[in-house]
Design a protein around this motif. Structure first.
Motif, short mmCIF file in Angstrom:
data_model
loop_
_atom_site.label_atom_id
_atom_site.label_comp_id
_atom_site.label_asym_id
_atom_site.label_seq_id
_atom_site.Cartn_x
_atom_site.Cartn_y
_atom_site.Cartn_z
N GLY A 20 0.83 -1.20 0.00
CA GLY A 20 0.00 0.00 0.00
C GLY A 20 0.86 1.25 0.00
O GLY A 20 2.09 1.17 -0.13
N PRO A 21 0.23 2.41 0.18
CA PRO A 21 0.98 3.67 0.19
C PRO A 21 2.04 3.72 1.29
O PRO A 21 3.07 4.38 1.13
CB PRO A 21 -0.10 4.73 0.45
N ALA A 22 1.82 3.02 2.39
CA ALA A 22 2.78 3.01 3.50
C ALA A 22 3.57 1.71 3.54
O ALA A 22 4.04 1.29 4.59
CB ALA A 22 2.05 3.22 4.81
N GLY A 23 3.74 1.06 2.41
CA GLY A 23 4.49 -0.19 2.38
C GLY A 23 3.62 -1.38 2.69
O GLY A 23 2.43 -1.40 2.38
N LEU A 24 4.22 -2.38 3.36
CA LEU A 24 3.50 -3.60 3.68
C LEU A 24 2.78 -3.51 5.03
O LEU A 24 1.96 -4.36 5.35
CB LEU A 24 4.45 -4.79 3.67
N LYS A 33 6.16 -5.14 14.78
CA LYS A 33 4.95 -4.33 14.98
C LYS A 33 4.12 -4.35 13.71
O LYS A 33 4.64 -4.19 12.62
CB LYS A 33 5.34 -2.90 15.33
N ILE A 34 2.83 -4.53 13.89
CA ILE A 34 1.87 -4.42 12.79
C ILE A 34 1.31 -3.01 12.82
O ILE A 34 0.80 -2.57 13.86
CB ILE A 34 0.72 -5.45 12.92
N LYS A 35 1.42 -2.30 11.72
CA LYS A 35 0.91 -0.93 11.66
C LYS A 35 -0.60 -0.93 11.43
O LYS A 35 -1.10 -1.63 10.55
CB LYS A 35 1.60 -0.16 10.53
N GLU A 36 -1.29 -0.13 12.21
CA GLU A 36 -2.74 -0.02 12.11
C GLU A 36 -3.15 0.41 10.71
O GLU A 36 -2.55 1.32 10.13
CB GLU A 36 -3.23 1.01 13.14
N ASN A 37 -4.13 -0.26 10.15
CA ASN A 37 -4.69 0.02 8.82
C ASN A 37 -3.73 -0.26 7.67
O ASN A 37 -4.01 0.12 6.54
CB ASN A 37 -5.20 1.47 8.73
N GLY A 38 -2.59 -0.88 7.93
CA GLY A 38 -1.67 -1.25 6.86
C GLY A 38 -2.10 -2.54 6.18
O GLY A 38 -3.07 -3.19 6.60
N ALA A 39 -1.38 -2.92 5.14
CA ALA A 39 -1.71 -4.13 4.38
C ALA A 39 -1.73 -5.37 5.27
O ALA A 39 -2.62 -6.21 5.17
CB ALA A 39 -0.73 -4.31 3.23
N ALA A 40 -0.75 -5.50 6.16
CA ALA A 40 -0.68 -6.68 7.04
C ALA A 40 -1.85 -6.69 8.03
O ALA A 40 -2.43 -7.75 8.28
CB ALA A 40 0.65 -6.70 7.78
N ALA A 41 -2.21 -5.54 8.58
CA ALA A 41 -3.32 -5.48 9.53
C ALA A 41 -4.63 -5.81 8.83
O ALA A 41 -5.48 -6.51 9.38
CB ALA A 41 -3.39 -4.09 10.16
N LEU A 96 15.53 -6.35 0.69
CA LEU A 96 14.67 -7.34 0.02
C LEU A 96 13.20 -6.93 0.09
O LEU A 96 12.47 -7.07 -0.89
CB LEU A 96 14.84 -8.73 0.64
N PHE A 97 12.79 -6.42 1.23
CA PHE A 97 11.41 -5.97 1.36
C PHE A 97 11.15 -4.76 0.46
O PHE A 97 10.11 -4.67 -0.18
CB PHE A 97 11.07 -5.63 2.82
N ARG A 98 12.09 -3.84 0.43
CA ARG A 98 11.93 -2.64 -0.39
C ARG A 98 11.81 -2.97 -1.87
O ARG A 98 11.06 -2.32 -2.60
CB ARG A 98 13.12 -1.70 -0.20
N SER A 99 12.55 -3.95 -2.32
CA SER A 99 12.59 -4.27 -3.75
C SER A 99 11.66 -5.41 -4.14
O SER A 99 11.73 -5.90 -5.26
CB SER A 99 14.03 -4.60 -4.15
N ALA A 100 10.77 -5.81 -3.26
CA ALA A 100 9.94 -7.00 -3.49
C ALA A 100 8.80 -6.78 -4.47
O ALA A 100 8.17 -7.75 -4.89
CB ALA A 100 9.39 -7.50 -2.16
#
Length: 152
Positions: A19-23, A46-54, A84-88
């Motif tokens: 998403g706009p804020a990464g994963l 940490k899982i960021k609130e409202n992020g893709a993982a959350a 690796l995460f940045r370029s995934a």
């Protein structure tokens, strides 16, 4: 038997869309900053609130990330894992071992999947300590200054 049950750790395959804020999660670990004793793996801090993982809901704090887009995360430095995460890419496939009750060795705070600062926890503690010492020194200096002040 001693009554304790040992089961194999659960491994999940999770596909996230960046998403706009990464994963949407922070990572810790690596060969240069072990988060779990005797384990150089990469962990979700940490899982960021409202992020893709959350929004997906399956990835949890404490989970170990085994691979990203099929690339195993074994024996990597923290910064190499971050890269690796940045370029995934936009669609990211994670292989994740669900959290266990392993003893943790690292800082409570961490950097996100798009940031890297291996010494952040140590630097922050050092800075707080330095500021505390400076404040105490200033307080003592002012107290001495007030005691040695002559009549006005």
């Amino acid at each position: 038997m001693n009554g304790s049950a040992h089961s194999a750790p659960t491994v999940l395959d999770i596909k996230l869309k960046r998403g706009p804020a990464g994963l949407g999660f922070n990572i810790v670990g690596g060969v240069d900053q072990q988060y779990v004793m005797n384990d150089t793996g990469i962990y979700v801090a940490k899982i960021k609130e409202n992020g893709a993982a959350a929004q997906d809901g399956r990835l949890q704090e404490g989970d170990k990330i085994l691979a990203i887009n099929g690339r195993k995360l074994e024996n990597l430095s923290h910064s190499a894992a971050v890269e690796l995460f940045r370029s995934a890419g936009e669609d990211v496939q994670l292989s994740v071992q669900q959290r266990s009750s392993l003893p943790q060795n690292g800082p409570a705070s961490s950097r996100s999947d798009g940031e890297s600062s291996p010494a952040l926890g140590t630097w922050t503690l050092f800075t707080v300590f330095t500021l505390a010492v400076a404040a105490a020194g200033f307080f003592i200096y002012k107290r001495i200054q007030l005691r040695h002040r002559g009549p006005c």
